[in-house]
Design a protein around this motif. Structure first.
Motif, PDB file in Angstrom:
ATOM      1  N   LYS A 122       0.847  -1.199   0.000  1.00 32.97           N
ATOM      2  CA  LYS A 122       0.000   0.000   0.000  1.00 32.97           C
ATOM      3  C   LYS A 122       0.878   1.243   0.000  1.00 32.97           C
ATOM      4  O   LYS A 122       1.934   1.271   0.625  1.00 32.97           O
ATOM      5  CB  LYS A 122      -0.877   0.019   1.260  1.00 32.97           C
ATOM      6  N   THR A 123       0.415   2.270  -0.706  1.00 30.22           N
ATOM      7  CA  THR A 123       1.118   3.545  -0.618  1.00 30.22           C
ATOM      8  C   THR A 123       0.187   4.549   0.052  1.00 30.22           C
ATOM      9  O   THR A 123      -0.997   4.618  -0.271  1.00 30.22           O
ATOM     10  CB  THR A 123       1.620   4.036  -1.994  1.00 30.22           C
ATOM     11  N   VAL A 124       0.722   5.276   1.038  1.00 25.86           N
ATOM     12  CA  VAL A 124      -0.127   6.183   1.821  1.00 25.86           C
ATOM     13  C   VAL A 124       0.271   7.628   1.579  1.00 25.86           C
ATOM     14  O   VAL A 124       1.377   7.923   1.132  1.00 25.86           O
ATOM     15  CB  VAL A 124      -0.025   5.894   3.337  1.00 25.86           C
ATOM     16  N   SER A 125      -0.660   8.515   1.889  1.00 26.52           N
ATOM     17  CA  SER A 125      -0.376   9.942   1.841  1.00 26.52           C
ATOM     18  C   SER A 125       0.253  10.332   3.176  1.00 26.52           C
ATOM     19  O   SER A 125      -0.377  10.198   4.217  1.00 26.52           O
ATOM     20  CB  SER A 125      -1.675  10.707   1.624  1.00 26.52           C
ATOM     21  N   PRO A 126       1.485  10.810   3.170  1.00 27.62           N
ATOM     22  CA  PRO A 126       2.179  11.077   4.441  1.00 27.62           C
ATOM     23  C   PRO A 126       1.519  12.178   5.280  1.00 27.62           C
ATOM     24  O   PRO A 126       1.744  12.231   6.478  1.00 27.62           O
ATOM     25  CB  PRO A 126       3.571  11.514   4.023  1.00 27.62           C
ATOM     26  N   PRO A 150      15.034   7.562  -5.533  1.00 29.81           N
ATOM     27  CA  PRO A 150      14.540   7.793  -4.167  1.00 29.81           C
ATOM     28  C   PRO A 150      13.153   8.425  -4.148  1.00 29.81           C
ATOM     29  O   PRO A 150      12.584   8.710  -5.197  1.00 29.81           O
ATOM     30  CB  PRO A 150      15.570   8.759  -3.607  1.00 29.81           C
ATOM     31  N   TRP A 151      12.683   8.671  -2.924  1.00 28.62           N
ATOM     32  CA  TRP A 151      11.321   9.168  -2.741  1.00 28.62           C
ATOM     33  C   TRP A 151      11.239  10.670  -2.588  1.00 28.62           C
ATOM     34  O   TRP A 151      10.157  11.228  -2.479  1.00 28.62           O
ATOM     35  CB  TRP A 151      10.674   8.515  -1.519  1.00 28.62           C
ATOM     36  N   ASN A 152      12.388  11.367  -2.550  1.00 27.97           N
ATOM     37  CA  ASN A 152      12.290  12.806  -2.232  1.00 27.97           C
ATOM     38  C   ASN A 152      11.808  13.659  -3.398  1.00 27.97           C
ATOM     39  O   ASN A 152      11.104  14.639  -3.195  1.00 27.97           O
ATOM     40  CB  ASN A 152      13.612  13.326  -1.650  1.00 27.97           C
ATOM     41  N   PHE A 153      12.226  13.285  -4.635  1.00 26.65           N
ATOM     42  CA  PHE A 153      11.713  13.954  -5.836  1.00 26.65           C
ATOM     43  C   PHE A 153      11.332  12.848  -6.818  1.00 26.65           C
ATOM     44  O   PHE A 153      12.039  12.642  -7.805  1.00 26.65           O
ATOM     45  CB  PHE A 153      12.772  14.862  -6.457  1.00 26.65           C
ATOM     46  N   PRO A 154      10.233  12.130  -6.565  1.00 23.48           N
ATOM     47  CA  PRO A 154       9.980  10.904  -7.331  1.00 23.48           C
ATOM     48  C   PRO A 154       9.992  11.114  -8.853  1.00 23.48           C
ATOM     49  O   PRO A 154      10.698  10.409  -9.570  1.00 23.48           O
ATOM     50  CB  PRO A 154       8.593  10.475  -6.848  1.00 23.48           C
ATOM     51  N   LEU A 155       9.249  12.079  -9.325  1.00 26.67           N
ATOM     52  CA  LEU A 155       9.152  12.241 -10.774  1.00 26.67           C
ATOM     53  C   LEU A 155      10.389  12.937 -11.341  1.00 26.67           C
ATOM     54  O   LEU A 155      10.826  12.640 -12.451  1.00 26.67           O
ATOM     55  CB  LEU A 155       7.881  13.039 -11.112  1.00 26.67           C
ATOM     56  N   LEU A 156      10.967  13.849 -10.580  1.00 30.87           N
ATOM     57  CA  LEU A 156      12.142  14.565 -11.067  1.00 30.87           C
ATOM     58  C   LEU A 156      13.335  13.607 -11.178  1.00 30.87           C
ATOM     59  O   LEU A 156      14.094  13.658 -12.147  1.00 30.87           O
ATOM     60  CB  LEU A 156      12.467  15.740 -10.137  1.00 30.87           C
ATOM     61  N   MET A 157      13.493  12.728 -10.183  1.00 28.87           N
ATOM     62  CA  MET A 157      14.599  11.771 -10.249  1.00 28.87           C
ATOM     63  C   MET A 157      14.384  10.804 -11.412  1.00 28.87           C
ATOM     64  O   MET A 157      15.335  10.396 -12.078  1.00 28.87           O
ATOM     65  CB  MET A 157      14.714  11.005  -8.930  1.00 28.87           C
ATOM     66  N   LEU A 158      13.114  10.464 -11.667  1.00 26.98           N
ATOM     67  CA  LEU A 158      12.800   9.620 -12.822  1.00 26.98           C
ATOM     68  C   LEU A 158      13.249  10.322 -14.105  1.00 26.98           C
ATOM     69  O   LEU A 158      13.874   9.714 -14.977  1.00 26.98           O
ATOM     70  CB  LEU A 158      11.302   9.330 -12.838  1.00 26.98           C
ATOM     71  N   ALA A 182      10.804   4.407  -5.514  1.00 26.49           N
ATOM     72  CA  ALA A 182      10.864   4.084  -4.089  1.00 26.49           C
ATOM     73  C   ALA A 182       9.520   3.530  -3.615  1.00 26.49           C
ATOM     74  O   ALA A 182       8.469   3.845  -4.180  1.00 26.49           O
ATOM     75  CB  ALA A 182      11.215   5.328  -3.290  1.00 26.49           C
ATOM     76  N   GLU A 183       9.565   2.711  -2.561  1.00 23.63           N
ATOM     77  CA  GLU A 183       8.344   2.025  -2.126  1.00 23.63           C
ATOM     78  C   GLU A 183       7.312   2.983  -1.525  1.00 23.63           C
ATOM     79  O   GLU A 183       6.127   2.679  -1.499  1.00 23.63           O
ATOM     80  CB  GLU A 183       8.672   0.914  -1.124  1.00 23.63           C
ATOM     81  N   THR A 184       7.759   4.170  -1.051  1.00 22.38           N
ATOM     82  CA  THR A 184       6.764   5.085  -0.476  1.00 22.38           C
ATOM     83  C   THR A 184       6.160   6.011  -1.526  1.00 22.38           C
ATOM     84  O   THR A 184       5.173   6.685  -1.252  1.00 22.38           O
ATOM     85  CB  THR A 184       7.381   5.942   0.653  1.00 22.38           C
ATOM     86  N   THR A 185       6.760   6.075  -2.714  1.00 21.23           N
ATOM     87  CA  THR A 185       6.265   7.020  -3.734  1.00 21.23           C
ATOM     88  C   THR A 185       6.237   6.394  -5.123  1.00 21.23           C
ATOM     89  O   THR A 185       6.915   6.872  -6.037  1.00 21.23           O
ATOM     90  CB  THR A 185       7.169   8.269  -3.787  1.00 21.23           C
ATOM     91  N   PRO A 186       5.451   5.335  -5.317  1.00 17.18           N
ATOM     92  CA  PRO A 186       5.473   4.678  -6.633  1.00 17.18           C
ATOM     93  C   PRO A 186       4.542   5.313  -7.668  1.00 17.18           C
ATOM     94  O   PRO A 186       4.658   5.035  -8.855  1.00 17.18           O
ATOM     95  CB  PRO A 186       4.981   3.259  -6.312  1.00 17.18           C
ATOM     96  N   LEU A 187       3.604   6.169  -7.222  1.00 19.79           N
ATOM     97  CA  LEU A 187       2.488   6.510  -8.110  1.00 19.79           C
ATOM     98  C   LEU A 187       2.889   7.359  -9.313  1.00 19.79           C
ATOM     99  O   LEU A 187       2.427   7.102 -10.424  1.00 19.79           O
ATOM    100  CB  LEU A 187       1.370   7.204  -7.322  1.00 19.79           C
ATOM    101  N   SER A 188       3.730   8.379  -9.108  1.00 14.91           N
ATOM    102  CA  SER A 188       4.022   9.249 -10.255  1.00 14.91           C
ATOM    103  C   SER A 188       4.774   8.474 -11.342  1.00 14.91           C
ATOM    104  O   SER A 188       4.609   8.752 -12.530  1.00 14.91           O
ATOM    105  CB  SER A 188       4.778  10.501  -9.826  1.00 14.91           C
ATOM    106  N   ALA A 189       5.586   7.479 -10.950  1.00 12.66           N
ATOM    107  CA  ALA A 189       6.289   6.676 -11.960  1.00 12.66           C
ATOM    108  C   ALA A 189       5.276   5.853 -12.760  1.00 12.66           C
ATOM    109  O   ALA A 189       5.449   5.652 -13.968  1.00 12.66           O
ATOM    110  CB  ALA A 189       7.308   5.763 -11.292  1.00 12.66           C
ATOM    111  N   ILE A 195       8.632  -0.094 -15.603  1.00 15.21           N
ATOM    112  CA  ILE A 195       8.601   0.466 -14.239  1.00 15.21           C
ATOM    113  C   ILE A 195       8.253  -0.655 -13.259  1.00 15.21           C
ATOM    114  O   ILE A 195       7.218  -1.314 -13.407  1.00 15.21           O
ATOM    115  CB  ILE A 195       7.528   1.573 -14.128  1.00 15.21           C
ATOM    116  N   LEU A 196       9.098  -0.839 -12.261  1.00 20.11           N
ATOM    117  CA  LEU A 196       8.901  -1.909 -11.282  1.00 20.11           C
ATOM    118  C   LEU A 196       8.794  -1.337  -9.874  1.00 20.11           C
ATOM    119  O   LEU A 196       9.801  -1.203  -9.179  1.00 20.11           O
ATOM    120  CB  LEU A 196      10.089  -2.887 -11.314  1.00 20.11           C
ATOM    121  N   PRO A 197       7.593  -1.010  -9.414  1.00 21.41           N
ATOM    122  CA  PRO A 197       7.472  -0.564  -8.027  1.00 21.41           C
ATOM    123  C   PRO A 197       7.879  -1.704  -7.100  1.00 21.41           C
ATOM    124  O   PRO A 197       7.585  -2.867  -7.399  1.00 21.41           O
ATOM    125  CB  PRO A 197       5.977  -0.252  -7.866  1.00 21.41           C
TER     126      PRO A 197
END
Lengths: 394, 482
Positions: free
Chosen positions: B45-49, B163-171, B190-197, B216-218
């Motif tokens: 599951k991915t949650v909204s922090p 990583p999860w800090n800039f998910p789409l930018l790092m992508l 990253a496991e906490t931010t898979p959605l934007s990928a 893409i492999l979450p």
């Protein structure tokens, strides 16, 4: 330019080492905690500054609704005699004044403009917007400064200042009407009994190119006609040629001539051109006893901008932190829409702070802005846009 | 939201609408152009922090899925790399335009999944993501002129872990140069931010990108380890912690894989006594509190000249008191949520250590929401080089303040760290900027600004901050056989 500042401060430090007296040492190292003191300790001695901002608070507490009392309380604080001024040593000579002004921290253009732009992205909605619109209306110096001004025009302007929106009598009045000195008596009559102030430009506005005697006569004439506030222009020629002392002396003289009227000092930031110059001009104005510092005349290409207003708000914030004296800020010229006005109020709120969210401390020099604010105000009240035919054309 | 003293001008809530993004209840892995379940059927599951609300359930990649994805990428490589550069460029330009068109949706999504303020995703992340694709799209048909000789060749399949800090930018930093140079990719968000990928996977389909070029492999660290160790992967690019970076380097030792690592940092922000103070304060705030300090190049060590320490700290504290912490979707929020409970625990532990070691803690007076993961902007004064908070990367909104007396001491202290990613210099004296910058051992040095990014500018570290450069012409090298 960078190098010169370095040289000056290092020679200053050497001078200090050479003749340190116990008194100076104490003043520079122990008691003196104010912001710019460190740079100046070697050059000038100043009395220690109280750490707390109590004077400002006390003044705030003393602030009552009757505006004339406000003026008095300000007067007692800012119209100190030169001997008591904490800046007596700064203004002792051309050289000390120049060193003080050139030792103020520099302004990074990119950073300043980026900060102003970032604050411009604040989203002010619903209740906050309603508050901001009413506040902005109450802060307007409704202005007409044209060669074609007539008694009829000024009379209409005065009526509008007192009742900005004929369809809603609950609309706040503007802070003041702003006219040329020969129209002061007319304006005074037009706003009589309403609490709306009459501000008059003076000192050979807008160019300021006249002999000091003429400028003082201009000022006295406006005050005699009943002006509550005087908007003077500084001598930009003197400033740009480096004659800071002349600018300072002239402001002091006008302040004295203005007597009980609150003094707004216009720098014409568009002509000073650099942010470093605007910061220096702000400090000259504040030290000389301005009650307001004001960006521009509205008569040149570049007038009030978010960045130059932000810079002046930083100046009054720092001045109060250092001296306990609160000074107002007035951006003028080029602010035409509600959106722009709200951006300026955000600058005030997040830079100088909520203490300045009052028309005693912040003004807009504007004319067409008022109608846009009124249309937005009607929109908030009714849920739809009315249009320019539902506000008065003046 | 914020707990400043009562202010008549309290900003009313101004939330960005969630309605612009449609998050499905579940997502699969994106392999060979199709969304598919994990081979072993596992999900996470991915949650909204900011609210701890479950946003979606996402398939969790395992070793078998890595195998499938690498195979798909290998299969796609021959045709993709044989395309004329101008044709690859067209796909990238198309992707960049779709990102711009969907930027509001992606910004809201990123804010929901990551916890960072909408102000940042809207004004920083998304514009930079699009800019990166536009920039490398332009390079695709000009590789002959990149300085690596005529007709430089791609490496093959790139395994990328972000990583999860800039998910789409790092992508974007990873995928744009890889595709421009003719590689195909398997990317693990990253496991906490898979959605934007996963939304990006949809954009690839929308752009008509050939199947298998982007996979893409979450998943968790195990999937990342399997991907980087896979024998048919030719290039590994990793952005994340130094500890994991070292593991990867060990695993890859002795193989012919090309590796770039972008790891942790402990950036020094050096403020000299002739700095433009008001702008320096803004730069310090932007340097450490941008993205809640969860930035590898954050200016987490403030080195201030002792003679202006008091006035600078007074200004800084006053400024921090105006920061607005709260709902990340509110357009007026400056400080959002910490990305995960795990990260919050790490920050809290390091801050406790700082206090225990005698550094003086000051936190901005703000009320923290009751649900979600939050940490108030904090600074430590009285910090020395010996304190843990001056040495370890905290990766949170925590600034350590140290002082120096001379430029030489500033340089010595700034360099006295195992890291070397970023540094900042604040002075009005141009010659000092150049002199100090030459002596700093950091990959990125900003002067009179901080945390400014541009696709044309190479980014990367010294020492334990990693090696290789991303961005600019230099960023091509990591994906070319040169």
């Amino acid at each position: 330019m960078f190098h010169r500042r370095q040289e000056e401060s290092s020679t200053g430090a050497k001078g200090c080492e050479r003749n340190v007296t116990p008194e100076r040492k104490l003043c520079g190292a122990e008691d003196f905690t104010s912001r710019y003191a460190r740079r100046y300790a070697p050059l000038v001695t100043m009395p220690p500054v109280p750490k707390s901002d109590k004077p400002a608070k006390a003044e705030k507490a003393a602030k009552v609704d009757k505006a004339d009392k406000k003026v008095k309380s300000v007067k007692t604080e800012s119209a100190a005699t030169p001997a008591k001024s904490p800046f007596a040593d700064v203004t002792a000579s051309d050289a000390t004044l120049r060193r003080f002004l050139h030792g103020l921290p520099g302004v990074d253009t990119v950073g300043l403009e980026a900060r102003a732009a970032a604050l411009g992205t604040r989203s002010i909605k619903t209740t906050a917007k309603a508050y901001a619109i009413d506040l902005a209306i109450s802060m307007i110096d409704l202005t007409t400064l044209e060669g074609a001004d007539t008694a009829g025009k000024v009379h209409a302007l005065g009526a509008k200042a007192v009742h900005p929106d004929p369809t809603d009598r609950g609309t706040p009045t503007t802070a003041a009407v702003c006219v040329y000195p020969d129209m002061v008596a007319t304006a005074k009559a037009a706003v009589a009994g309403s609490g709306v102030k009459v501000a008059s430009v003076a000192t050979a506005f807008p160019a300021g190119r006249a002999a000091l005697g003429v400028k003082l006569a201009d000022t006295k004439d406006a005050v005699a006609a009943g002006a509550d506030e005087i908007d003077m222009v500084i001598d930009r020629g003197a400033f740009l040629s480096g004659d800071y002392m002349k600018v300072y002396e002239e402001i002091r003289a006008v302040k004295e001539a203005a007597g009980p009227a609150r003094l707004k000092v216009i720098f014409e930031t568009g002509e000073l051109s650099t942010y470093d110059n605007i910061r220096r001009a702000s400090w000259i104005g504040m030290i000389a006893g301005a009650d307001f510092i004001k960006t521009s005349t509205g008569k040149v290409g570049v007038n009030a901008t978010p960045a130059n207003t932000l810079l002046m708000l930083e100046a009054v914030r720092d001045f109060r932190a250092q001296t306990g004296v609160q000074i107002g800020v007035k951006p003028a010229g080029g602010i035409r829409s509600t959106k722009d006005a709200i951006k300026f109020l955000v600058l005030v709120n997040e830079t100088a702070g909520p203490d300045w969210l009052d028309n005693h401390w912040f003004r807009f020099g504007a004319s067409s802005l008022l109608n846009d604010l009124l249309m937005q105000r009607q929109k908030l009240a009714t849920g739809r846009y009315s249009g320019p035919d539902y506000v008065t054309v003046d | 939201m914020t707990s400043r003293k009562p202010n008549p001008f309290e900003y009313a809530p101004a939330p960005e609408s969630r309605a612009v993004v449609d998050i499905a209840p579940s997502y699969g892995l994106f392999i060979d152009g199709e969304f598919t379940e994990a081979a072993d059927g596992k999900v996470f599951k991915t949650v909204s922090p900011s609210t701890e609300e479950v946003l979606s359930e996402v398939a969790r990649a395992g070793e078998a899925d890595v195998e499938r994805a690498v195979k798909a990428a290998r299969k796609a490589f021959d045709k993709w790399s044989a395309l004329p550069g101008a044709e690859r460029g067209k796909y990238l330009f198309r992707i960049a335009r779709i990102i711009q068109e969907r930027s509001r949706e992606l910004a809201v999504l990123e804010t929901l999944d990551n916890g960072k303020p909408i102000k940042e995703t809207r004004d920083a992340d998304l514009p930079l993501v699009a800019a990166h694709f536009f920039y490398y799209a332009g390079w695709a048909d000009k590789l002959d002129h990149a300085g690596y000789g005529p007709n430089p060749q791609p490496l093959g399949v790139a395994g990328q872990v972000i990583p999860w800090n800039f998910p789409l930018l790092m992508l974007a930093w990873k995928i744009a140069p890889a595709l421009a140079t003719g590689n195909t990719v398997v990317l693990k968000p990253a496991e906490t931010t898979p959605l934007s990928a996963l939304f990006f996977a949809d954009i690839c389909r929308q752009a008509g990108l050939p199947k298998g070029v982007v996979n893409i492999l979450p998943g968790y660290g195990d999937a990342g380890a399997a991907l980087t160790a896979h024998p048919d992967v030719n290039k590994v690019a990793f952005t994340g912690s130094t500890a994991v970076g070292k593991q990867i380097a060990r695993a890859l030792a002795g193989t012919d894989k090309k590796l770039t690592l972008e790891l942790g940092g402990k950036g020094a922000n050096i403020v000299f006594d002739d700095a433009p103070i008001d702008q320096a304060v803004e730069g310090i705030v932007g340097g450490i509190f941008f993205n809640q300090g969860q930035v590898c190049c954050a200016g987490s060590r403030l080195l201030v000249q002792e003679s202006i320490q008091d006035e600078l700290l007074d200004s800084l504290k006053r400024r921090l008191s105006t920061l607005r912490l709260g709902d990340p979707l509110d357009k007026n929020t400056d400080i959002g949520a910490i990305n995960s409970a795990e990260q919050l625990a790490r920050i809290t532990a390091l801050v406790d250590t700082g206090e225990a070691e005698g550094a003086e803690r000051w936190s901005a007076p703000c009320e923290l929401p009751s649900t979600g993961y939050w940490f108030a902007p904090t600074l430590f004064t009285g910090v020395t080089q010996a304190h843990t908070v001056a040495r370890d990367e905290i990766f949170g909104p925590v600034l350590s303040v140290l002082t120096f007396r001379t430029p030489d001491e500033a340089v010595a202290k700034a360099n006295n760290t195992p890291y070397g990613l970023s540094a900042g210099i604040w002075t009005e004296k141009g010659s000092r900027i150049l002199a100090v910058a030459n002596k700093l051992r950091a990959g990125v040095i900003w002067s009179n600004t901080f945390n400014k990014f541009d696709p044309t500018s190479p980014f990367g570290g010294y020492k334990e901050s990693g090696f290789g450069r991303e961005g600019g012409r230099h960023g091509l090298e990591a994906y070319l056989d040169v």
